[in-house]
Design an enzyme around this catalytic site. Structure first.
Site, short mmCIF file in Angstrom:
data_model
loop_
_atom_site.label_atom_id
_atom_site.label_comp_id
_atom_site.label_asym_id
_atom_site.label_seq_id
_atom_site.Cartn_x
_atom_site.Cartn_y
_atom_site.Cartn_z
N GLU A 439 -149.23 -39.97 -36.08
CA GLU A 439 -148.08 -39.10 -36.20
C GLU A 439 -147.20 -39.21 -34.96
OE1 GLU A 439 -149.38 -35.09 -36.08
OE2 GLU A 439 -147.36 -34.28 -35.78
N ASP A 517 -151.87 -34.63 -34.72
CA ASP A 517 -152.09 -33.56 -33.76
C ASP A 517 -153.06 -32.52 -34.31
OD1 ASP A 517 -150.41 -34.63 -31.92
OD2 ASP A 517 -148.65 -33.45 -32.53
N ASP A 519 -153.03 -29.44 -34.76
CA ASP A 519 -152.36 -28.16 -34.98
C ASP A 519 -151.99 -28.06 -36.45
OD1 ASP A 519 -150.18 -29.78 -35.37
OD2 ASP A 519 -149.21 -29.28 -33.48
N ASP A 521 -149.22 -28.32 -38.02
CA ASP A 521 -148.38 -29.41 -38.52
C ASP A 521 -149.19 -30.67 -38.78
OD1 ASP A 521 -146.02 -28.15 -38.75
OD2 ASP A 521 -145.29 -28.68 -36.74
#
Ligand code: 0RA
Length: 655
Positions: A439, A517, A519, A521
């Site tokens: 990403e 990541d 998180d 997202d």
């Protein structure tokens, strides 16, 4: 009780030999009996035990099954059936209960009449569960008494004895999985819940209660009751509950053909994927087989015939535009579950989940053909909606072919065909090669510098990729990131045959690793990517090629001691180990994204095969996956947010 006899005079099959070797063989080679010793094998112990109770329910003697995850991660399965017989076996001088618990494959061998359709993927019997448990306790409630026997690693500690009186009837099994055999012995509630829900749908009328007595962070325990009065009818509605229906009816049949019980439920939605779930003796036949062939043939022929008879104008228009309807057009937006019972199933294929019995095809075809014909004749309005949908699918498919042709004109190996963003590896043996889908361009940069360029390739993608759940098949091919992924992998789609089936002959990497990541997202991007693979390249998952990287959440440092921690618990353990559980004195660096790690750190923590933690993506339970994906990717935001919040295993960095 004659049927308890295992050896069949002179005929020495493999199972005879296993019986002779006894349960020691199970402990020596557990994977041979329960598939593997990972989390999957661990959960199989529960399925195997529950299957015995399901059999008792199918025989008509049991209505309730209670499954409990105890605080110490042991499992209790209790039913209200007749209770495993406890009387003495004449030749063996052992209680029938002891035989069931200690002899391989003995479970289903006696009382044949009521064991027509024994479930269990491996059909190994509860004795395997016993062999792979440090301790097991069996109790039988029969004739007002409680009979009991306990075992250690499969060996009885004493003869079956009466330990009390009871008004209950049934069987209660409790086992403690052996942590010297299993990689993990921690049960996951959600995995068990998915299977129990599925079993309840597949066996209408049975009530299965699942209880988790391990308190969560707030000290709460959990319980769910699974029960379905309408069986598969409810199952398809559940699977399709977050999609928009083409019409509200479920097309349903429950019949028997040539001695084979057949149940099926069909629903059409306005989306574009095909969701066919098939079961044989309660086993999810992921690889399909003869029953699925029969189902598809019936669907194609019946709908084709209906269209030929009732929709000539529409078909003429198609012909003028040189569009031919193919089998898969009938299945776009179709959600269906088919469940059959076969006395002697032959399971084939890589994962032994493909039905081979040839007699099944005709039986299923006949059953589904009749039911569908009746439905269409009686519901012309709905029939028209289906035909219109099929015509649209055929038209779109031809458009898709054109889009694909423009993409695939360049061969991936000719050089020019690989996406410009791909940093390829130098090795050319796919079995050794890995591709990281990363990403963001900055993390992609770190990954390119940190990787081992012999066998690790990097493909950066930009932010959120596109939700394939919500677009027509061919639209995905017009999307740059999707195209890059497909091209880099070397996956191709039947150019001439208009097939949705991917060809993996030229697959360039045997490990495809999603690296995003840690998180919310990143989790969302993982889900979008997994949906892409699940819908467009399911075999890549089935063959075990898809993985998710686990970047650390923290770097904890106390003096010279430095460790990466991959979750909240890991950090807590660091504090306990080196600092009496206290925060002051320990330096903690939080990683908010991959981009915060320098290339060396990224290699060390997330990419180096010797130290990294990779999670393999599997489709153990396709129906559950289907439900989750349609829910996560659907139009309704509420359930998605709730699911992500509940399941995201990430620290509250940004929540
Ligand atoms: C064979 C015969 C009988 C009961 C069972 C099997 C049985 C096995 C299991 C395993 C878990 N729960 C079970 N409940 C029943 C009974 C034969 C009789 O009573 O005549």
């Amino acid at each position: 009780m004659e049927d308890i006899e295992i050896q069949n005079g002179g005929n020495y099959s493999a199972s005879n030999i296993q019986v002779l070797e006894g349960l020691e063989a199970v402990r020596k080679r557990p994977a041979m009996y329960i598939g593997d010793i990972s989390e999957k094998g661990l959960h199989h112990l529960v399925y195997e035990t529950v299957d015995n109770s399901i059999d008792e329910a199918l025989a008509g003697y049991c209505t309730h099954i209670e499954v409990t995850i105890n605080e110490d991660n042991s499992i209790t399965v209790q039913d209200n059936g007749r209770g495993i017989p406890v009387d003495m076996h004449e030749k063996e001088h052992k209680s029938a209960l002891e035989v069931v618990m200690t002899v391989l494959h003995a479970g289903g061998k006696f009382d044949k009449g009521s064991y027509k359709v024994s479930g269990g993927l491996h059909g190994v019997g509860v004795s395997c569960v016993n062999a792979l448990s440090t301790h097991m306790t069996s109790q039988v409630f029969r004739d007002g008494k409680i009979y009991q026997q306990e075992y250690e690693k499969g060996k009885p500690l004493y003869d079956v004895k009466v330990v009390g009186e009871t008004d209950l009837r049934g069987t209660r099994q409790q086992f403690w999985p052996d942590d010297t055999i299993f990689i993990t012995t921690t049960y996951k509630y959600d995995i068990l819940a998915a299977r129990m829900r599925e079993l309840a749908f597949l066996n209408a009328g049975i009530t299965i209660t699942l209880t988790d007595l391990r308190p969560d962070e707030e000290g709460n325990t959990r319980q769910e009751v699974f029960h379905s009065a309408d069986g598969l009818k409810e199952f398809v509605r559940y699977i399709d509950s977050t999609r928009t229906h083409l019409f509200n009816d479920v097309i349903y049949l429950n019949t028997e053909k040539q001695g084979i019980p057949i149940e099926a439920a069909i629903m059409y939605n306005t989306a574009y994927s095909e969701n066919l779930h098939s079961y044989v003796n309660n086993i999810n036949t992921i690889e399909g087989g003869t029953h699925l062939t029969g189902f598809r043939m019936a669907l194609t022929r019946t709908l084709k015939k209906y269209a030929d008879d009732h929709c000539t104008k529409e078909l003429e228009r198609l012909e003028k535009n040189k569009v031919e309807i193919s089998g898969e057009d009938f299945r776009e937006g179709l959600t269906a579950v088919i469940s059959i019972k076969v006395a002697e199933p032959q399971f084939e294929g890589q994962t032994k989940t493909k039905l081979g019995n040839s007699e099944v095809t005709g039986a299923v075809q006949q059953a589904v053909g009749e039911a569908l014909t009746n439905y269409l004749e009686e519901h012309p309005k709905e029939a028209k909606l289906i035909v219109d949908k099929v015509i649209l699918a055929a038209t779109a498919r031809v458009a898709a072919r054109k889009a694909r042709e423009s993409v695939q004109r360049k061969s991936p190996m000719s050089g020019g065909g690989l996406p410009g963003k791909l940093a390829d590896c130098s090795d050319r043996d796919p079995a050794r090669c890995e591709m990281f889908i990363v990403e963001g361009d900055s993390a992609g940069g770190s990954a390119k510098q940190g990787r081992n360029r012999h066998f690790q390739a990097i493909l950066p993608i930009r932010g959120k990729i596109f939700n394939v759940e919500r677009v027509m098949w061919h639209k995905a091919f017009e999307h740059e990131e999707v195209n890059n992924i497909i091209q880099a992998l070397g996956v191709r789609y039947g150019l001439g045959e208009d097939s949705k089936e991917a060809n993996y002959d030229k697959l360039r990497y045997h490990k495809v690793i999603l690296m995003t990541d840690a998180d919310v997202d990143g989790y969302h991007i993982d889900t979008l990517l997994m949906t892409l693979f699940y819908r467009y390249m399911p075999e890549l998952i089935q063959r075990g090629h898809l993985f998710i990287a686990t970047p650390p959440l923290y770097r904890c440092k106390k003096g010279k001691i430095e460790e990466y921690c991959y979750d909240e618990r890991g950090r807590y353990q660091f504090l306990l180990k080196y600092n009496d559980g206290q925060e002051q004195g320990v330096y903690t660096q939080r990683y908010k994204g991959l981009g915060e790690m320098n290339p060396e750190q990224l290699w060390e923590t997330t990419m180096n095969p010797d130290t990294r933690l990779l999670k393999q993506v599997t489709i153990e339970d396709a129906a559950a996956a289907d439900y989750v994906f349609s829910m996560l990717m659907g139009e309704d935001v509420g359930p998605r947010r709730e699911f992500i919040e509940k399941n995201a295993n990430y620290a509250n960095i940004d929540a």
